[in-house]
Design an enzyme around this catalytic site. Structure first.
Site, PDB file in Angstrom:
ATOM      1  N   HIS A 460       0.821  -1.211   0.000  1.00 13.45           N
ATOM      2  CA  HIS A 460       0.000   0.000   0.000  1.00 13.45           C
ATOM      3  C   HIS A 460       0.852   1.256   0.000  1.00 13.45           C
ATOM      4  O   HIS A 460       0.483   2.273  -0.549  1.00 13.45           O
ATOM      5  CB  HIS A 460      -0.925  -0.023   1.214  1.00 13.45           C
ATOM      6  N   ARG A 567     -16.552  11.458 -13.121  1.00 13.75           N
ATOM      7  CA  ARG A 567     -16.964  10.070 -12.841  1.00 13.75           C
ATOM      8  C   ARG A 567     -17.915  10.102 -11.640  1.00 13.75           C
ATOM      9  O   ARG A 567     -17.476  10.023 -10.490  1.00 13.75           O
ATOM     10  CB  ARG A 567     -15.743   9.207 -12.532  1.00 13.75           C
ATOM     11  N   ARG A 603     -20.802  12.375 -16.444  1.00 13.03           N
ATOM     12  CA  ARG A 603     -21.120  11.038 -16.950  1.00 13.03           C
ATOM     13  C   ARG A 603     -22.151  10.383 -16.035  1.00 13.03           C
ATOM     14  O   ARG A 603     -22.021  10.467 -14.803  1.00 13.03           O
ATOM     15  CB  ARG A 603     -19.858  10.172 -17.007  1.00 13.03           C
ATOM     16  N   GLU A 697     -16.383   3.319 -25.956  1.00 12.54           N
ATOM     17  CA  GLU A 697     -15.525   2.424 -25.183  1.00 12.54           C
ATOM     18  C   GLU A 697     -15.861   0.958 -25.410  1.00 12.54           C
ATOM     19  O   GLU A 697     -15.268   0.087 -24.793  1.00 12.54           O
ATOM     20  CB  GLU A 697     -15.537   2.792 -23.694  1.00 12.54           C
ATOM     21  N   ASN A 720      -9.543   3.200 -21.770  1.00 11.61           N
ATOM     22  CA  ASN A 720      -9.288   2.112 -20.812  1.00 11.61           C
ATOM     23  C   ASN A 720     -10.160   0.908 -21.157  1.00 11.61           C
ATOM     24  O   ASN A 720      -9.689  -0.220 -21.275  1.00 11.61           O
ATOM     25  CB  ASN A 720      -9.602   2.557 -19.378  1.00 11.61           C
ATOM     26  N   ASP A 721     -11.443   1.170 -21.314  1.00  9.68           N
ATOM     27  CA  ASP A 721     -12.337   0.059 -21.643  1.00  9.68           C
ATOM     28  C   ASP A 721     -12.197  -0.361 -23.106  1.00  9.68           C
ATOM     29  O   ASP A 721     -12.217  -1.551 -23.412  1.00  9.68           O
ATOM     30  CB  ASP A 721     -13.789   0.433 -21.328  1.00  9.68           C
ATOM     31  N   ARG A 731      -8.834  -5.412 -17.762  1.00 16.43           N
ATOM     32  CA  ARG A 731      -8.028  -4.296 -17.272  1.00 16.43           C
ATOM     33  C   ARG A 731      -7.616  -4.426 -15.819  1.00 16.43           C
ATOM     34  O   ARG A 731      -6.806  -3.654 -15.325  1.00 16.43           O
ATOM     35  CB  ARG A 731      -8.749  -2.949 -17.512  1.00 16.43           C
ATOM     36  N   CYS A 768     -11.128  10.542 -23.111  1.00 12.20           N
ATOM     37  CA  CYS A 768     -11.058  10.738 -21.657  1.00 12.20           C
ATOM     38  C   CYS A 768     -10.436   9.543 -20.956  1.00 12.20           C
ATOM     39  O   CYS A 768     -10.323   9.527 -19.735  1.00 12.20           O
ATOM     40  CB  CYS A 768     -12.436  11.044 -21.074  1.00 12.20           C
TER      41      CYS A 768
HETATM   42  C1  PEP Z   1     -12.426   4.516 -19.936  1.00  9.89           C
HETATM   43  O1  PEP Z   1     -12.937   3.406 -19.948  1.00  9.89           O
HETATM   44  O2  PEP Z   1     -11.424   4.835 -20.614  1.00  9.89           O
HETATM   45  C2  PEP Z   1     -12.991   5.567 -19.069  1.00  9.89           C
HETATM   46  C3  PEP Z   1     -12.592   6.811 -19.147  1.00  9.89           C
HETATM   47  O3  PEP Z   1     -13.912   5.185 -18.162  1.00  9.89           O
HETATM   48  P1  PEP Z   1     -13.563   4.412 -16.786  1.00  9.89           P
HETATM   49  O4  PEP Z   1     -12.070   4.330 -16.670  1.00  9.89           O
HETATM   50  O5  PEP Z   1     -14.210   5.186 -15.715  1.00  9.89           O
HETATM   51  O6  PEP Z   1     -14.196   3.065 -17.028  1.00  9.89           O
HETATM   52 MG    MG Z   2     -14.894   3.093 -19.066  1.00  9.44          MG
END
Ligand code: PEP
Ligand code: MG
Length: 843
Positions: A460, A567, A603, A697, A720-721, A731, A768
């Site tokens: 941590h 978020r 969002r 995404e 990310n997604d 992920r 984003c």
């Molecule tokens: C993403 O998926 O890139 C995103 C910005 O949303 P989150 O990371 O909150 O899933």
């Molecule tokens: Mg996402």
């Protein structure tokens, strides 16, 4: 009524006051025990249940009842009323007398109390509340004598005995879905989920069992991810408790809550070492030069024998109470600053500080004549050993958290004498290992780097160091002890090397490099407020990803031109109940206010998969990342969506707000949401049209972008997604972390398709996901047609600086070339070759 459950009724007519609100630290601090108070409307104290008067105070202002189940209840009329020496009080019962619920115990004269300046606030305290915890309590409101006030577990919820006398029992199985198994945070989550239930609940695995309310006992079972555990519950609400336990066990850990993953940068130095250099594991990258300072967990000497059971028990209770207070403050502060990882770590500590097994073990030692400090250390160390003995590295690592609580409590017991070490400025902290509370107590401004002989990159402390940008090396080994405190050292936490005997040349080179990095950062900061325009005149909006109003203020300070992603689910993570519409509205309004005229993309709730909310339990799903998440969940539970939209539409000025939908995969989802939005707006009399955008995404959304752009007002790519779904790599899977790269040509091609779809209908495309915060990705994103980058606030100055040094034409050429490459590595190499000055920033 069941043997396991005792209901206590209101003991006076009047207004219920939570015990912590009583203006007396002894009661408010629960030093006498848990309980509740009533501000009495008249002068009669009544029995809250059947029992026997075991004590009647000589001044007649207080008495103690004992119930058939052994629950001892102190009833105390007024504050400081002992000083009245009986004036205004008449006892209606005698010591030893049996009483029935509702029977008058003491009558008192409110006028006398008022005249003598004594508040009449009357307290009920459960003296042996550790054995009989409160399972339910009435809200603060006006009650009449006899109204239900508290429900207690009237037997130790963890014991066999409780199970034996229970009138209801239930049994079930659960497959543990928490990444890494039942380590500290999921165990704490389980304990938390059981809090509203009275039943005794045990987990069973491989012939061992543990009290499910005890995080340490549960960790001792060494339950791994995907292990099937048996759960047995007994007591009045065994069925409900069983269900709550199964849901808690089968809920997938949020990414941020998953066991810490080694950062992609974690590695052991591979280059050959010069004399005086020691290799370590990178826990937080960076470069530092400073003076070695040894960290000492000063907790003073610990006496073995105690000074009496009552005194020692009170001392331990007070220390635990103080530590819980500190942890709560630390959690609140971390949440305020948007440091969710840090907040989660401290929340897990909260559960450890209240762990019933630990406290029971310490209590038993105190009863055997030991001092509070000795008892606590012995109990905590035994649990630490048990965790280490599991052989599971993750659980063994969590022993560190337990040691943290152990030290915090010992420090409280030792008093303020156990002060933290004074650090010289620019200190490189040497320690065997650090625990998060050590870290939190450090003077951040004095710490240049952290080096530990033990520990690992998943600890941590590593998470905390990364969050604050402090270079950290761990697992250096015992040789660290040989490095003299006070010596000047170089910590190269980019390459995993501690140089304890730097040459004048290396010192000079390191100074120069630190200066160069600092200057680049300072330069970027001075320009942070200016807009980001490419060398050929194309303006790119650089916005911020945020979680709350504090982030919004920080983002504005660092030059954010807007918020590209709020978020909203992160605003409500640390709650047990859903936020009301008014609470949501206030939070969104605070964000908009903090932006001083800039706009915010809000969002809609993105829960499910790796993000869970305690108050929104989700049914277990085989593949939650492919399940009911994001907009799918909101459309399935429309009331949630309606409430959130109402809160958003109430923000002023409404022109500062845009709405964005997560996890969209086809046009119907946008159409359905637009319909709900229009209806809500009509009902609220809102005529202004609020922009409705979607996240790209899912691969489906990228491929169908030309269709989606007919209805969506804008797009923002959630890289990310999109990366996890395009590459089919979870992920939250640490084994795949190094390969989960958004610069993979497959992801870039999907983005190119999205850009084309947006352009066809004149809609703008932003990003984003984390790629927008990666300087190396910026030229390619711009080359693909992205005009808005929403990044972490901290990197905004740097992202703007990158934009100002590149031209759209060369970005386009590089993006087209990248689409033809076959790997993310090749794409990164292409970028570094085209813009060599980007290479060090991304190293
Ligand atoms: C993403 O998926 O890139 C995103 C910005 O949303 P989150 O990371 O909150 O899933
Ligand atoms: Mg996402």
């Amino acid at each position: 009524m069941s043997d396991l459950h005792l209901t206590l009724a209101a003991f006076a007519n009047g207004r219920v006051v939570p015990i912590e609100a009583v203006p007396d630290p002894v009661f408010a601090g629960r030093l006498l025990g848990d309980g509740v108070a009533i501000d009495p409307a008249d002068g009669v104290l009544r029995a809250p249940c059947d029992g026997r008067v075991v004590l009647l105070h000589a001044c007649q202002h207080a008495c103690t009842l004992e119930t058939a189940q052994g629950v001892r209840l102190l009833l105390h009329v007024g504050l400081d009323t002992v000083l009245l020496k009986g004036e205004g009080f008449v006892a209606r019962v005698a010591e030893g007398e049996r009483v029935r619920a509702g029977q008058a115990l003491i009558e008192f004269d409110l006028a006398v109390l008022a005249r003598r300046g004594k508040p009449a606030l009357t307290m009920l305290v459960i003296e042996n509340g550790d054995l009989h915890p409160v399972a339910w309590r009435a809200e603060a409101r006006t009650v009449a004598s006899g109204d239900p006030l508290l429900k207690l577990v009237a037997a130790d919820a963890g014991t066999q005995a409780a199970a034996a006398v229970s009138d209801e029992s239930a049994e079930g199985w659960a497959v543990v879905r928490h990444a890494g198994g039942l380590h500290a945070r999921p165990s704490a989550l389980l304990a938390h989920a059981l809090k509203p239930h009275a039943a005794a609940v045990e987990l069973h695995l491989g012939g061992k069992r543990a009290n499910a309310r005890s995080a340490t006992a549960v960790m001792g079972l060494a339950v791994a991810e995907n292990d099937e555990v048996r759960i047995s519950a007994s007591g009045p609400d065994a069925g409900d408790a069983l269900e709550a336990a199964i849901t808690a066990l089968e809920t997938v850990s949020a990414a941020a809550h998953a066991p810490a993953q080694p950062p992609a940068t974690a590695r052991v130095a591979v280059r050959s070492l010069a004399p005086g250099q020691l290799a370590g594991v990178v826990a937080s990258p960076g470069l530092a030069l400073g003076v070695g300072a040894r960290f000492d967990h000063a907790i003073g000497e610990i006496r073995e024998s105690g000074e009496g059971e009552v005194l020692e028990r009170r001392a331990l209770e007070a220390a635990l109470h103080a530590v819980v207070g500190d942890i709560e403050a630390a959690v609140a502060e971390a949440r305020r600053r948007g440091l969710t990882d840090q907040a989660d770590i401290f929340s897990a500590h909260h559960a450890l500080a209240e762990d019933p097994s630990l406290v029971a073990q310490a209590d038993a030692l105190i009863a055997a004549g030991k001092s509070a400090a000795f008892a606590w250390r012995t109990a905590a160390e035994a649990q630490c050993q048990a965790l280490v003995a599991t052989g599971n590295p993750l659980l063994a690592g969590r022993a560190n958290d337990l040691r943290d609580i152990e030290r915090q409590v010992l420090r409280k017991l030792a008093g303020d004498a156990a002060a933290l070490p004074q650090l010289p400025p620019n200190a490189v902290l040497f320690a065997d290992d650090l625990v998060p509370s050590d870290f939190a107590a450090l003077e951040r401004a004095h710490v240049a780097a952290i080096v530990t002989s033990q520990g690992g990159p998943t600890s941590h402390v590593a998470i905390l160091a990364r969050a604050q940008g402090i270079p950290a090396l761990v697992a250096i080994g015992p040789q660290l002890a040989e490095v003299a405190a006070g010596s000047v050292v170089i910590v190269d936490a980019d390459n995993g090397v501690l140089d304890s005997r730097p040459t004048p040349e290396s010192l000079a080179a390191t100074r120069a490099e630190i200066e160069r990095r600092g200057a680049a950062r300072a330069q970027a900061l001075t320009q942070a407020g200016a807009s980001a325009v490419t060398t050929d005149g194309v303006r790119i909006e650089v916005a911020a990803n945020i979680a709350n109003a504090a982030d919004a203020r920080e983002a504005v300070r660092l030059g954010a031109e807007a918020v590209g992603l709020l978020r909203t689910e992160l605003l409500f993570l640390d709650r047990d109940t859903a936020p009301t519409e008014a609470e949501q509205r206030a939070d969104y309004q605070a964000v908009v206010d903090a932006l001083e005229g800039r706009s915010a993309i809000i969002r809609t709730l993105d829960v499910g998969a790796d993000k869970s909310l305690a108050y929104l339990p989700m049914p277990a799903e085989e593949n939650p990342a492919l399940g009911l998440r994001g907009i799918r969940l909101c459309l399935a539970r429309e009331a949630l969506l309606v409430e959130q939209l109402r809160a958003i539409l109430a923000v002023r000025p409404l022109s500062a707000v845009k709405i964005m939908l997560p996890m969209v995969s086809d046009l119907a989802e946008i159409a359905a949401t637009r319909e709900v939005l229009d209806r809500v707006a009509r009902e609220m009399g809102v005529t202004e049209r609020v922009e409705l955008g979607v996240m790209i995404e899912t691969p489906a959304a990228a491929v169908l972008a030309d269709q989606l752009a007919q209805q969506a007002d804008f797009f923002s790519v959630g890289t990310n997604d999109l990366t996890q779904y395009a590459l089919c790599m979870d992920r939250v899977n640490p084994a795949l972390a190094a390969r989960l790269d958004g610069l993979h040509p497959a992801v870039l091609r999907l983005m190119a398709q999205a850009a084309e779809g947006a352009a066809r209908h004149g809609k703008w495309l932003g990003v984003c996901g984390a790629m927008a915060s990666d300087p190396l990705a910026v030229p390619l994103l711009i080359g693909l047609g992205v005009t808005e980058l929403s990044a972490s606030p901290a990197v905004i100055p740097e992202i703007k600086a990158v934009v100002r040094r590149i031209g759209l034409a060369e970005c386009r050429a590089a993006a087209q070339a990248a689409l033809q490459l076959s790997s993310a590595e090749a794409v990164r190499a292409l970028v570094k070759q085209t813009w060599p000055w980007l290479a060090p920033a991304a190293a």
